[in-house]
Design a protein around this motif. Structure first.
Motif, PDB file in Angstrom:
ATOM      1  N   THR A  57       0.813  -1.209   0.000  1.00 49.64           N
ATOM      2  CA  THR A  57       0.000   0.000   0.000  1.00 49.64           C
ATOM      3  C   THR A  57       0.850   1.262   0.000  1.00 49.64           C
ATOM      4  OG1 THR A  57      -0.220  -0.113   2.409  1.00 49.64           O
ATOM      5  CG2 THR A  57      -1.991  -1.093   1.106  1.00 49.64           C
ATOM      6  N   ARG A  58       2.104   1.143   0.406  1.00 49.65           N
ATOM      7  CA  ARG A  58       3.054   2.260   0.398  1.00 49.65           C
ATOM      8  C   ARG A  58       4.419   1.713   0.018  1.00 49.65           C
ATOM      9  NH1 ARG A  58       1.892   6.904   4.512  1.00 49.65           N
ATOM     10  NH2 ARG A  58       2.851   7.886   2.748  1.00 49.65           N
ATOM     11  N   SER A  59       5.298   2.611  -0.379  1.00 54.46           N
ATOM     12  CA  SER A  59       6.669   2.225  -0.705  1.00 54.46           C
ATOM     13  C   SER A  59       7.633   3.058   0.131  1.00 54.46           C
ATOM     14  CB  SER A  59       6.964   2.476  -2.184  1.00 54.46           C
ATOM     15  OG  SER A  59       6.212   1.602  -2.988  1.00 54.46           O
ATOM     16  N   PRO A  60       8.725   2.437   0.560  1.00 52.50           N
ATOM     17  CA  PRO A  60       9.714   3.198   1.327  1.00 52.50           C
ATOM     18  C   PRO A  60      10.380   4.237   0.430  1.00 52.50           C
ATOM     19  CG  PRO A  60      10.557   1.017   0.804  1.00 52.50           C
ATOM     20  CD  PRO A  60       9.132   1.050   0.350  1.00 52.50           C
ATOM     21  N   ARG A  61      10.822   5.341   1.065  1.00 50.02           N
ATOM     22  CA  ARG A  61      11.496   6.403   0.321  1.00 50.02           C
ATOM     23  C   ARG A  61      12.689   6.924   1.107  1.00 50.02           C
ATOM     24  NH1 ARG A  61       7.138  10.738  -1.397  1.00 50.02           N
ATOM     25  NH2 ARG A  61       5.572   9.758  -0.130  1.00 50.02           N
ATOM     26  N   GLY A  62      13.571   7.574   0.387  1.00 47.98           N
ATOM     27  CA  GLY A  62      14.713   8.242   1.020  1.00 47.98           C
ATOM     28  C   GLY A  62      15.611   7.303   1.798  1.00 47.98           C
ATOM     29  N   VAL A  63      16.003   7.768   2.959  1.00 44.25           N
ATOM     30  CA  VAL A  63      16.904   6.999   3.819  1.00 44.25           C
ATOM     31  C   VAL A  63      16.248   5.689   4.253  1.00 44.25           C
ATOM     32  CG1 VAL A  63      18.145   7.005   6.018  1.00 44.25           C
ATOM     33  CG2 VAL A  63      18.103   9.056   4.611  1.00 44.25           C
ATOM     34  N   SER A  64      14.942   5.716   4.485  1.00 42.03           N
ATOM     35  CA  SER A  64      14.234   4.492   4.877  1.00 42.03           C
ATOM     36  C   SER A  64      14.329   3.443   3.779  1.00 42.03           C
ATOM     37  CB  SER A  64      12.763   4.785   5.176  1.00 42.03           C
ATOM     38  OG  SER A  64      12.648   5.641   6.274  1.00 42.03           O
ATOM     39  N   LEU A  65      14.231   3.863   2.542  1.00 46.21           N
ATOM     40  CA  LEU A  65      14.366   2.939   1.408  1.00 46.21           C
ATOM     41  C   LEU A  65      15.748   2.300   1.422  1.00 46.21           C
ATOM     42  CD1 LEU A  65      13.558   1.652  -1.301  1.00 46.21           C
ATOM     43  CD2 LEU A  65      14.303   3.773  -2.405  1.00 46.21           C
ATOM     44  N   GLU A  66      16.777   3.113   1.579  1.00 49.13           N
ATOM     45  CA  GLU A  66      18.142   2.584   1.591  1.00 49.13           C
ATOM     46  C   GLU A  66      18.347   1.590   2.728  1.00 49.13           C
ATOM     47  OE1 GLU A  66      21.121   5.686   1.327  1.00 49.13           O
ATOM     48  OE2 GLU A  66      19.772   6.879   0.076  1.00 49.13           O
ATOM     49  N   ARG A  67      17.890   1.937   3.907  1.00 49.46           N
ATOM     50  CA  ARG A  67      18.045   1.046   5.070  1.00 49.46           C
ATOM     51  C   ARG A  67      17.247  -0.244   4.892  1.00 49.46           C
ATOM     52  NH1 ARG A  67      17.150   5.610   9.661  1.00 49.46           N
ATOM     53  NH2 ARG A  67      19.178   6.618   9.482  1.00 49.46           N
ATOM     54  N   TYR A  68      16.047  -0.117   4.347  1.00 52.17           N
ATOM     55  CA  TYR A  68      15.181  -1.291   4.154  1.00 52.17           C
ATOM     56  C   TYR A  68      15.797  -2.233   3.126  1.00 52.17           C
ATOM     57  CZ  TYR A  68      10.704  -3.801   3.680  1.00 52.17           C
ATOM     58  OH  TYR A  68       9.704  -4.742   3.667  1.00 52.17           O
ATOM     59  N   VAL A  69      16.280  -1.696   2.018  1.00 53.22           N
ATOM     60  CA  VAL A  69      16.915  -2.535   1.002  1.00 53.22           C
ATOM     61  C   VAL A  69      18.160  -3.210   1.576  1.00 53.22           C
ATOM     62  CG1 VAL A  69      18.154  -2.490  -1.210  1.00 53.22           C
ATOM     63  CG2 VAL A  69      15.945  -1.349  -0.996  1.00 53.22           C
ATOM     64  N   ASP A  70      18.949  -2.487   2.369  1.00 52.67           N
ATOM     65  CA  ASP A  70      20.125  -3.096   3.008  1.00 52.67           C
ATOM     66  C   ASP A  70      19.714  -4.245   3.922  1.00 52.67           C
ATOM     67  OD1 ASP A  70      21.979  -1.465   1.752  1.00 52.67           O
ATOM     68  OD2 ASP A  70      22.151  -0.075   3.438  1.00 52.67           O
ATOM     69  N   ALA A  71      18.655  -4.035   4.694  1.00 55.16           N
ATOM     70  CA  ALA A  71      18.174  -5.084   5.600  1.00 55.16           C
ATOM     71  C   ALA A  71      17.690  -6.295   4.809  1.00 55.16           C
ATOM     72  CB  ALA A  71      17.051  -4.546   6.487  1.00 55.16           C
ATOM     73  N   LEU A  72      16.958  -6.049   3.731  1.00 55.09           N
ATOM     74  CA  LEU A  72      16.460  -7.158   2.914  1.00 55.09           C
ATOM     75  C   LEU A  72      17.598  -7.904   2.226  1.00 55.09           C
ATOM     76  CD1 LEU A  72      13.317  -5.431   1.372  1.00 55.09           C
ATOM     77  CD2 LEU A  72      13.341  -7.214   3.133  1.00 55.09           C
ATOM     78  N   ARG A  73      18.613  -7.180   1.794  1.00 56.31           N
ATOM     79  CA  ARG A  73      19.803  -7.837   1.204  1.00 56.31           C
ATOM     80  C   ARG A  73      20.451  -8.758   2.230  1.00 56.31           C
ATOM     81  NH1 ARG A  73      22.307  -2.396  -1.166  1.00 56.31           N
ATOM     82  NH2 ARG A  73      21.220  -2.295  -3.154  1.00 56.31           N
ATOM     83  N   ALA A  74      20.586  -8.270   3.452  1.00 54.01           N
ATOM     84  CA  ALA A  74      21.187  -9.084   4.513  1.00 54.01           C
ATOM     85  C   ALA A  74      20.350 -10.328   4.784  1.00 54.01           C
ATOM     86  CB  ALA A  74      21.340  -8.253   5.784  1.00 54.01           C
ATOM     87  N   LEU A  75      19.023 -10.172   4.806  1.00 49.31           N
ATOM     88  CA  LEU A  75      18.145 -11.325   5.025  1.00 49.31           C
ATOM     89  C   LEU A  75      18.261 -12.310   3.872  1.00 49.31           C
ATOM     90  CD1 LEU A  75      14.903  -9.670   6.448  1.00 49.31           C
ATOM     91  CD2 LEU A  75      16.744 -10.798   7.713  1.00 49.31           C
ATOM     92  N   ARG A  76      18.334 -11.792   2.660  1.00 47.98           N
ATOM     93  CA  ARG A  76      18.464 -12.662   1.485  1.00 47.98           C
ATOM     94  C   ARG A  76      19.773 -13.453   1.553  1.00 47.98           C
ATOM     95  NH1 ARG A  76      17.769  -9.105  -2.949  1.00 47.98           N
ATOM     96  NH2 ARG A  76      15.532  -9.348  -2.729  1.00 47.98           N
ATOM     97  N   GLU A  77      20.861 -12.781   1.913  1.00 46.52           N
ATOM     98  CA  GLU A  77      22.160 -13.452   2.041  1.00 46.52           C
ATOM     99  C   GLU A  77      22.140 -14.506   3.139  1.00 46.52           C
ATOM    100  OE1 GLU A  77      25.018 -10.341   2.619  1.00 46.52           O
ATOM    101  OE2 GLU A  77      24.693  -9.522   0.607  1.00 46.52           O
ATOM    102  N   GLU A  78      21.518 -14.157   4.272  1.00 45.85           N
ATOM    103  CA  GLU A  78      21.417 -15.098   5.394  1.00 45.85           C
ATOM    104  C   GLU A  78      20.629 -16.338   4.993  1.00 45.85           C
ATOM    105  OE1 GLU A  78      18.917 -15.100   9.430  1.00 45.85           O
ATOM    106  OE2 GLU A  78      20.391 -13.483   9.326  1.00 45.85           O
ATOM    107  N   THR A  79      19.544 -16.125   4.270  1.00 49.31           N
ATOM    108  CA  THR A  79      18.704 -17.227   3.819  1.00 49.31           C
ATOM    109  C   THR A  79      19.464 -18.108   2.830  1.00 49.31           C
ATOM    110  OG1 THR A  79      16.732 -15.875   4.105  1.00 49.31           O
ATOM    111  CG2 THR A  79      16.484 -17.828   2.748  1.00 49.31           C
ATOM    112  N   ALA A  80      20.228 -17.489   1.926  1.00 51.56           N
ATOM    113  CA  ALA A  80      20.995 -18.242   0.936  1.00 51.56           C
ATOM    114  C   ALA A  80      22.092 -19.066   1.610  1.00 51.56           C
ATOM    115  CB  ALA A  80      21.607 -17.289  -0.088  1.00 51.56           C
ATOM    116  N   GLU A  81      22.706 -18.536   2.647  1.00 46.53           N
ATOM    117  CA  GLU A  81      23.772 -19.250   3.348  1.00 46.53           C
ATOM    118  C   GLU A  81      23.245 -20.446   4.121  1.00 46.53           C
ATOM    119  OE1 GLU A  81      25.833 -16.423   5.753  1.00 46.53           O
ATOM    120  OE2 GLU A  81      26.629 -15.343   4.029  1.00 46.53           O
TER     121      GLU A  81
END
Length: 83
Positions: A57-81
């Motif tokens: 219903t909403r999309s992250p923006r600005g600094v929140s977007l950057e932090r959220y994408v970083d967090a999701l990347r970390a989760l994706r890497e953790e899941t892959a490992e």
């Protein structure tokens, strides 16, 4: 080395590309065993923000977007490992 305006634009475009679909965002969080409150705390936003991002219903923006994408990347890497 100094960052140019073009570099900043390219970085923002890449961040947008790295933002998964709302359903995948939720799946990554759940696979990591995190609650919306824990994810919100990690990103520095409210629980309601994470919920609305995962519902699409909403999309992250600005600094929140950057932090959220970083967090999701970390989760994706953790899941892959762990596979």
């Amino acid at each position: 080395m100094q960052t140019t305006a073009a570099d900043a634009i390219r970085q923002r475009v890449q961040i947008r590309r790295d933002l998964p679909s709302p359903a995948e965002r939720r799946a990554l969080r759940l696979a990591a065993g995190l609650t919306t409150i824990e994810m919100a705390a990690a990103v520095g936003v409210s629980k309601q923000a994470v919920t609305s991002w995962e519902n699409g219903t909403r999309s992250p923006r600005g600094v929140s977007l950057e932090r959220y994408v970083d967090a999701l990347r970390a989760l994706r890497e953790e899941t892959a490992e762990s596979v």
